[in-house]
Design a protein around this motif. Sequence first.
Motif, PDB file in Angstrom:
ATOM      1  N   SER A  73       0.837  -1.198   0.000  1.00  0.00           N
ATOM      2  CA  SER A  73       0.000   0.000   0.000  1.00  0.00           C
ATOM      3  C   SER A  73       0.875   1.253   0.000  1.00  0.00           C
ATOM      4  N   CYS A  74       1.916   1.261   0.830  1.00  0.00           N
ATOM      5  CA  CYS A  74       2.828   2.409   0.878  1.00  0.00           C
ATOM      6  C   CYS A  74       3.505   2.635  -0.467  1.00  0.00           C
ATOM      7  N   ARG A  75       3.877   1.557  -1.119  1.00  0.00           N
ATOM      8  CA  ARG A  75       4.530   1.679  -2.425  1.00  0.00           C
ATOM      9  C   ARG A  75       3.594   2.293  -3.457  1.00  0.00           C
ATOM     10  N   SER A  76       2.280   2.073  -3.292  1.00  0.00           N
ATOM     11  CA  SER A  76       1.307   2.632  -4.239  1.00  0.00           C
ATOM     12  C   SER A  76       0.910   4.067  -3.893  1.00  0.00           C
ATOM     13  N   GLN A  77       1.241   4.527  -2.697  1.00  0.00           N
ATOM     14  CA  GLN A  77       0.852   5.873  -2.257  1.00  0.00           C
ATOM     15  C   GLN A  77       1.762   6.975  -2.792  1.00  0.00           C
ATOM     16  N   ALA A  78       3.031   6.644  -3.007  1.00  0.00           N
ATOM     17  CA  ALA A  78       3.996   7.667  -3.431  1.00  0.00           C
ATOM     18  C   ALA A  78       5.183   7.007  -4.111  1.00  0.00           C
ATOM     19  N   HIS A  79       5.809   7.736  -5.025  1.00  0.00           N
ATOM     20  CA  HIS A  79       7.037   7.248  -5.664  1.00  0.00           C
ATOM     21  C   HIS A  79       8.098   7.056  -4.578  1.00  0.00           C
ATOM     22  N   GLY A  80       8.665   5.867  -4.481  1.00  0.00           N
ATOM     23  CA  GLY A  80       9.654   5.577  -3.451  1.00  0.00           C
ATOM     24  C   GLY A  80       9.043   5.310  -2.080  1.00  0.00           C
ATOM     25  N   GLY A  81       7.739   5.063  -2.033  1.00  0.00           N
ATOM     26  CA  GLY A  81       7.054   4.845  -0.763  1.00  0.00           C
ATOM     27  C   GLY A  81       7.346   3.489  -0.145  1.00  0.00           C
ATOM     28  N   HIS A  82       7.436   3.466   1.176  1.00  0.00           N
ATOM     29  CA  HIS A  82       7.631   2.259   1.983  1.00  0.00           C
ATOM     30  C   HIS A  82       7.005   2.505   3.339  1.00  0.00           C
ATOM     31  N   LEU A  83       6.882   1.457   4.134  1.00  0.00           N
ATOM     32  CA  LEU A  83       6.573   1.667   5.540  1.00  0.00           C
ATOM     33  C   LEU A  83       7.681   2.525   6.135  1.00  0.00           C
ATOM     34  N   VAL A  84       7.355   3.331   7.116  1.00  0.00           N
ATOM     35  CA  VAL A  84       8.301   4.302   7.663  1.00  0.00           C
ATOM     36  C   VAL A  84       9.485   3.618   8.348  1.00  0.00           C
ATOM     37  N   SER A  85      10.670   4.125   8.115  1.00  0.00           N
ATOM     38  CA  SER A  85      11.847   3.725   8.874  1.00  0.00           C
ATOM     39  C   SER A  85      12.140   4.848   9.864  1.00  0.00           C
ATOM     40  N   VAL A  86      12.616   4.485  11.038  1.00  0.00           N
ATOM     41  CA  VAL A  86      12.831   5.458  12.110  1.00  0.00           C
ATOM     42  C   VAL A  86      14.306   5.420  12.504  1.00  0.00           C
ATOM     43  N   HIS A  87      14.966   6.573  12.437  1.00  0.00           N
ATOM     44  CA  HIS A  87      16.417   6.606  12.621  1.00  0.00           C
ATOM     45  C   HIS A  87      16.920   7.421  13.803  1.00  0.00           C
ATOM     46  N   ASN A  88      16.014   7.996  14.576  1.00  0.00           N
ATOM     47  CA  ASN A  88      16.431   8.729  15.769  1.00  0.00           C
ATOM     48  C   ASN A  88      15.229   9.006  16.667  1.00  0.00           C
ATOM     49  N   SER A  89      15.496   9.482  17.864  1.00  0.00           N
ATOM     50  CA  SER A  89      14.422   9.691  18.838  1.00  0.00           C
ATOM     51  C   SER A  89      13.457  10.791  18.401  1.00  0.00           C
ATOM     52  N   LYS A  90      13.938  11.806  17.696  1.00  0.00           N
ATOM     53  CA  LYS A  90      13.051  12.875  17.204  1.00  0.00           C
ATOM     54  C   LYS A  90      12.062  12.317  16.194  1.00  0.00           C
ATOM     55  N   ALA A  91      12.541  11.513  15.258  1.00  0.00           N
ATOM     56  CA  ALA A  91      11.643  10.903  14.271  1.00  0.00           C
ATOM     57  C   ALA A  91      10.656   9.972  14.954  1.00  0.00           C
ATOM     58  N   ASN A  92      11.111   9.210  15.947  1.00  0.00           N
ATOM     59  CA  ASN A  92      10.219   8.316  16.679  1.00  0.00           C
ATOM     60  C   ASN A  92       9.120   9.116  17.373  1.00  0.00           C
ATOM     61  N   ALA A  93       9.485  10.234  17.990  1.00  0.00           N
ATOM     62  CA  ALA A  93       8.499  11.087  18.666  1.00  0.00           C
ATOM     63  C   ALA A  93       7.528  11.700  17.661  1.00  0.00           C
ATOM     64  N   ASP A  94       8.023  12.114  16.498  1.00  0.00           N
ATOM     65  CA  ASP A  94       7.149  12.677  15.463  1.00  0.00           C
ATOM     66  C   ASP A  94       6.151  11.636  14.956  1.00  0.00           C
ATOM     67  N   VAL A  95       6.641  10.423  14.689  1.00  0.00           N
ATOM     68  CA  VAL A  95       5.751   9.345  14.238  1.00  0.00           C
ATOM     69  C   VAL A  95       4.692   9.073  15.312  1.00  0.00           C
ATOM     70  N   LEU A  96       5.108   9.005  16.562  1.00  0.00           N
ATOM     71  CA  LEU A  96       4.162   8.792  17.661  1.00  0.00           C
ATOM     72  C   LEU A  96       3.104   9.887  17.693  1.00  0.00           C
ATOM     73  N   CYS A  97       3.497  11.143  17.570  1.00  0.00           N
ATOM     74  CA  CYS A  97       2.533  12.245  17.617  1.00  0.00           C
ATOM     75  C   CYS A  97       1.514  12.157  16.483  1.00  0.00           C
ATOM     76  N   ILE A  98       1.961  11.755  15.316  1.00  0.00           N
ATOM     77  CA  ILE A  98       1.046  11.606  14.180  1.00  0.00           C
ATOM     78  C   ILE A  98       0.027  10.512  14.473  1.00  0.00           C
ATOM     79  N   VAL A  99       0.486   9.390  15.017  1.00  0.00           N
ATOM     80  CA  VAL A  99      -0.432   8.298  15.364  1.00  0.00           C
ATOM     81  C   VAL A  99      -1.430   8.774  16.423  1.00  0.00           C
ATOM     82  N   VAL A 100      -0.931   9.420  17.467  1.00  0.00           N
ATOM     83  CA  VAL A 100      -1.798   9.898  18.548  1.00  0.00           C
ATOM     84  C   VAL A 100      -2.835  10.878  18.015  1.00  0.00           C
ATOM     85  N   TYR A 101      -2.419  11.769  17.147  1.00  0.00           N
ATOM     86  CA  TYR A 101      -3.331  12.761  16.570  1.00  0.00           C
ATOM     87  C   TYR A 101      -4.448  12.097  15.756  1.00  0.00           C
TER      88      TYR A 101
END
Length: 185
Positions: A73-101
Amino acid sequence: MESFSFLLIILLFGSASFLTMERDEAAGHTNLSSACVLPRACPVAGYNHWYSVGSRCVRYFSTPLNFTEAEFSCRSQAHGGHLVSVHNSKANADVLCIVVYHNPHNLITWIGGFELFRSGKFIWTDGSFWNYQIWSPGEPTRIYRSSDVCVEMNWSHVGKWNDYPCHVRRNYMCAFKVMTALDSD
């Protein structure tokens, strides 16, 4: 009296809401959404419902799919799309906030990590380097097993990861690199 309070909470809120409350308390939060600041909008034209997280644009999807279906599904949503990869605590917190929202009552979400060939090594579906992890205490527990395991976020500890059988349906977070999308125009 504690048993009565526990029973009353279950009756009033139902099991899904109670689990969310329990995880929130375990993480030291009473209201997760008040602690979150949503990332800014994705800078790529046409991706209005996406957010900017580091060098990627990300979007939450609340249609439960198994890990493989979510990745496609992610691959069909955008060119170069994948499930999200998380590479630091800031990105992890941002992903969490999006889910919570987007879904404060069901925080469990597939992210793009999975165990490679039951080796105990995890990799990202987008091929990026596995340079960050934030497992829930005692996790991962399903590695080296006969079934495939993938990485979900927010299972028992809000903001932390768990390994779980890939065939289970979960909501999911997609991502694409901003430069990949701009290069494809």
